[in-house]
Design a protein around this motif. Structure first.
Motif, PDB file in Angstrom:
ATOM      1  N   GLU A  59       0.913  -0.886  -0.211  1.00 40.02           N
ATOM      2  CA  GLU A  59      -0.208   0.291   0.708  1.00 40.02           C
ATOM      3  C   GLU A  59       0.851   1.326   0.089  1.00 40.02           C
ATOM      4  N   ARG A  60       0.769   1.612  -0.923  1.00 42.99           N
ATOM      5  CA  ARG A  60       1.476   3.611  -1.095  1.00 42.99           C
ATOM      6  C   ARG A  60       1.115   4.229  -0.178  1.00 42.99           C
ATOM      7  N   MET A  61       2.545   4.993   0.702  1.00 39.83           N
ATOM      8  CA  MET A  61       2.136   5.695   2.299  1.00 39.83           C
ATOM      9  C   MET A  61       3.056   6.753   1.817  1.00 39.83           C
ATOM     10  N   SER A  62       2.963   8.279   2.451  1.00 39.82           N
ATOM     11  CA  SER A  62       3.637   8.979   2.604  1.00 39.82           C
ATOM     12  C   SER A  62       3.791   9.922   4.410  1.00 39.82           C
ATOM     13  N   TRP A  63       4.827  10.260   5.077  1.00 36.64           N
ATOM     14  CA  TRP A  63       5.459  10.821   5.821  1.00 36.64           C
ATOM     15  C   TRP A  63       5.818  11.854   6.043  1.00 36.64           C
ATOM     16  N   ARG A  64       5.125  13.049   6.068  1.00 46.35           N
ATOM     17  CA  ARG A  64       6.328  14.614   6.407  1.00 46.35           C
ATOM     18  C   ARG A  64       7.554  14.441   6.910  1.00 46.35           C
ATOM     19  N   HIS A  65       8.212  14.747   6.811  1.00 47.29           N
ATOM     20  CA  HIS A  65       9.688  14.387   7.467  1.00 47.29           C
ATOM     21  C   HIS A  65      10.631  15.308   8.306  1.00 47.29           C
ATOM     22  N   LEU A  66      10.951  15.749   8.600  1.00 47.01           N
ATOM     23  CA  LEU A  66      12.331  17.064   8.821  1.00 47.01           C
ATOM     24  C   LEU A  66      12.455  17.603   8.041  1.00 47.01           C
ATOM     25  N   ASN A  67      12.125  18.810   7.545  1.00 43.14           N
ATOM     26  CA  ASN A  67      12.328  19.608   6.411  1.00 43.14           C
ATOM     27  C   ASN A  67      14.239  19.021   6.183  1.00 43.14           C
ATOM     28  N   PHE A  68      14.181  19.300   4.693  1.00 42.93           N
ATOM     29  CA  PHE A  68      15.812  19.282   4.017  1.00 42.93           C
ATOM     30  C   PHE A  68      16.017  20.594   3.755  1.00 42.93           C
ATOM     31  N   PHE A  69      16.385  21.722   4.749  1.00 41.55           N
ATOM     32  CA  PHE A  69      16.794  22.644   4.834  1.00 41.55           C
ATOM     33  C   PHE A  69      16.063  23.395   5.170  1.00 41.55           C
ATOM     34  N   VAL A 115       5.935  23.043  20.577  1.00 41.34           N
ATOM     35  CA  VAL A 115       4.505  22.431  21.800  1.00 41.34           C
ATOM     36  C   VAL A 115       4.675  23.088  23.341  1.00 41.34           C
ATOM     37  N   SER A 116       6.012  22.396  23.856  1.00 42.18           N
ATOM     38  CA  SER A 116       6.183  22.543  24.712  1.00 42.18           C
ATOM     39  C   SER A 116       6.555  24.177  25.706  1.00 42.18           C
ATOM     40  N   ALA A 117       7.124  24.901  24.271  1.00 42.65           N
ATOM     41  CA  ALA A 117       7.612  25.969  24.428  1.00 42.65           C
ATOM     42  C   ALA A 117       6.332  27.427  24.234  1.00 42.65           C
ATOM     43  N   MET A 118       5.708  26.922  22.588  1.00 40.25           N
ATOM     44  CA  MET A 118       4.375  27.848  22.226  1.00 40.25           C
ATOM     45  C   MET A 118       3.153  26.919  21.383  1.00 40.25           C
ATOM     46  N   PRO A 119       2.924  28.236  21.013  1.00 43.07           N
ATOM     47  CA  PRO A 119       0.725  27.419  21.242  1.00 43.07           C
ATOM     48  C   PRO A 119       1.307  26.552  20.005  1.00 43.07           C
ATOM     49  N   VAL A 120       0.430  25.432  19.912  1.00 43.01           N
ATOM     50  CA  VAL A 120       0.259  24.704  19.349  1.00 43.01           C
ATOM     51  C   VAL A 120       0.041  25.282  17.904  1.00 43.01           C
ATOM     52  N   LYS A 121      -1.101  26.150  17.957  1.00 38.66           N
ATOM     53  CA  LYS A 121      -1.005  27.217  16.918  1.00 38.66           C
ATOM     54  C   LYS A 121       0.120  27.704  16.555  1.00 38.66           C
ATOM     55  N   ALA A 122       0.991  28.008  17.284  1.00 39.38           N
ATOM     56  CA  ALA A 122       1.832  28.625  16.268  1.00 39.38           C
ATOM     57  C   ALA A 122       2.812  28.179  15.544  1.00 39.38           C
ATOM     58  N   VAL A 123       3.024  26.475  16.542  1.00 40.88           N
ATOM     59  CA  VAL A 123       3.881  24.919  15.734  1.00 40.88           C
ATOM     60  C   VAL A 123       3.217  24.794  14.365  1.00 40.88           C
ATOM     61  N   ALA A 124       2.107  25.157  14.250  1.00 37.64           N
ATOM     62  CA  ALA A 124       1.225  24.449  12.815  1.00 37.64           C
ATOM     63  C   ALA A 124       1.884  26.073  12.008  1.00 37.64           C
ATOM     64  N   ARG A 125       1.802  26.733  12.560  1.00 44.27           N
ATOM     65  CA  ARG A 125       2.054  27.800  11.288  1.00 44.27           C
ATOM     66  C   ARG A 125       3.077  27.469  11.079  1.00 44.27           C
ATOM     67  N   ILE A 126       4.669  27.459  11.726  1.00 43.48           N
ATOM     68  CA  ILE A 126       5.657  27.748  11.209  1.00 43.48           C
ATOM     69  C   ILE A 126       5.902  26.031  10.614  1.00 43.48           C
ATOM     70  N   GLY A 128       3.771  24.300   9.326  1.00 43.36           N
ATOM     71  CA  GLY A 128       2.658  24.076   7.991  1.00 43.36           C
ATOM     72  C   GLY A 128       2.075  23.101   7.050  1.00 43.36           C
ATOM     73  N   GLU A 129       1.600  22.954   8.867  1.00 48.94           N
ATOM     74  CA  GLU A 129       0.428  22.367   8.526  1.00 48.94           C
ATOM     75  C   GLU A 129      -0.939  22.457   9.680  1.00 48.94           C
TER      76      GLU A 129
END
Ligand SMILES: [Zn+2]
Length: 404
Positions: A59-69, A115-126, A128-129
């Motif tokens: 089954e084909r699947m995809s995962w978001r990983h740490l940014n490449f640069f 998320v232990s340092a900033m709001p989840v919403k802010a993390v989401a913005r940074i 891009g999720e």
């Protein structure tokens, strides 16, 4: 070294998994890494662990990983469904991600750190999720860590409520005084919250019978909840709450008296403070008042005297001091002060218990302000479940076991 070999090394992939290709799209600012397994590979059953199961299909699947640069990176793979002799057809687990997560473990670890340092919403913005996807990650790690929490050593507890959302929602916090951590947080501020705590404690290896000291304000709900669910707990009424009751009485006296004594206007904060913390200006204002004639000044003296209770050298000295204070307060002919003194009388033992337990809710007030600050930064939380997760994250001393 070819880029696939480099990526394979960087991802730490081990057989049967290999990087088969990578596509970099500078327009889309995106790197896609294709992962594959060698033909004929065998896998462990994700349910029973039986090794050497053959692949049935993929089954084909995809995962978001740490940014490449500065570019988003994704891992893509065909994931085998294995045929296990015992369990049937099951999707194999992959080493880089949890089942049913669209993120790699390392990406999740990054999210949890943020998320232990900033709001989840802010993390989401940074990153891009959408934040609902990130909340799912937060709840997973918090729930897992909470499930592992050992509460067997808890004996001294501070209980207090904190405002959850706008309106009248509350969450009650149960803090292990010795470990300075929130062991339980639950909706409401009634006696039932203590029953819920007792259940949760039992579920985490603790025993309600081993709780020997509880610090609470004078809320009848917490008194009742403690009596019903923590049979061996002695109650200490938090000293700051006790002082506040007298302080509120002083304020009430001042409000009534300033209608006829205009000199009292603008002096509210003077009476709420202690003499040694007054500013020079406040001290001068106080010095200029005809304090002999003011009920407010007499009520203030009675409050200061109440505070001195906590400087008494022993519980015996404290008890006799409180008796004298009570006589004075109830003979003051100042109605709000008499009422406050009666409240003290009704909570006598729990106030004096402080001399033995020396516990106060200062710690929980600190946790409370941490929670309220996080709430303000996040501009509130959509659900109390989210707020509870953040409380555990900030003040639960959780062992998150983040992938490294
Ligand atoms: Zn199996």
């Amino acid at each position: 070294m070819r880029d696939t070999a480099l990526l394979q090394l960087a991802l730490g992939l081990i057989p049967p998994w290999t990087v088969s290709r990578s596509d970099f799209d500078p327009e889309a600012r995106r790197l896609d890494i294709e992962i594959d397994f060698a033909p004929g590979s065998r896998f462990a059953c994700p349910t029973c662990g039986l090794a050497d199961c053959p692949a049935y299909d993929t089954e084909r699947m995809s995962w978001r990983h740490l940014n490449f640069f500065q570019h988003q990176a994704y891992l893509n793979a065909r994931v085998p469904r294995v045929r296990c002799d015992k369990c049937g057809i099951k999707t194999a687990s992959v080493p880089w991600a949890r089942p049913d997560s669209g993120f790699t473990r390392l990406f999740e670890a990054l999210v949890m750190t943020m998320v232990s340092a900033m709001p989840v919403k802010a993390v989401a913005r940074i990153v891009g999720e959408h934040d609902t996807r990130l909340w799912r990650v937060v709840h997973h790690y918090v729930d897992q860590a909470r499930a592992r929490t050992d509460a067997s050593g808890v004996t001294r507890l501070a209980i207090d409520e904190t405002a959850a959302r706008r309106g009248h929602d509350y969450i009650t916090l149960f803090v292990d005084i010795d470990q300075a951590r929130v062991v339980f947080a639950t909706e409401g501020k009634d006696a039932e919250t203590v029953a819920a705590f007792a259940d949760d404690l039992t579920a985490h290896g603790g025993d309600p019978d081993t709780i020997t000291e509880v610090c609470i304000d004078m809320s009848p709900a917490f008194i009742k909840g403690t009596a019903e669910n923590l049979p061996n707990a002695a109650i200490t009424f938090d000293k700051f709450h006790a002082v506040k009751i007298i302080n509120d009485a002083v304020d009430e006296v001042r409000r009534a008296e300033q209608k006829t004594q205009s000199l009292l206007r603008g002096t509210r904060y003077i009476w709420l403070r202690n003499p040694q913390t007054l500013s020079d200006r406040q001290r001068a204002t106080l010095g200029g008042l005809p304090t002999h004639h003011l009920k407010t000044a007499r009520a203030y003296q009675i409050r200061l005297a109440f505070q001195d209770l906590y400087d008494q050298p022993s519980v015996q000295a404290g008890a006799s001091y409180l008796k004298t204070w009570y006589f004075w307060a109830t003979h003051s002919r100042i109605e709000p002060v008499i009422d406050a003194a009666r409240t003290v009388k009704r909570h006598w033992d729990g106030i004096l218990r402080w001399f033995d337990s020396k516990i106060a809710n200062g710690l929980i007030e600190g946790i409370n302000s941490l929670v309220q600050a996080a709430k303000a930064k996040a501009r509130g939380y959509r659900s109390t479940r989210n707020l509870k997760a953040i409380i555990y994250l900030l003040a639960g001393k959780l062992d998150l076991r983040l992938p490294a």
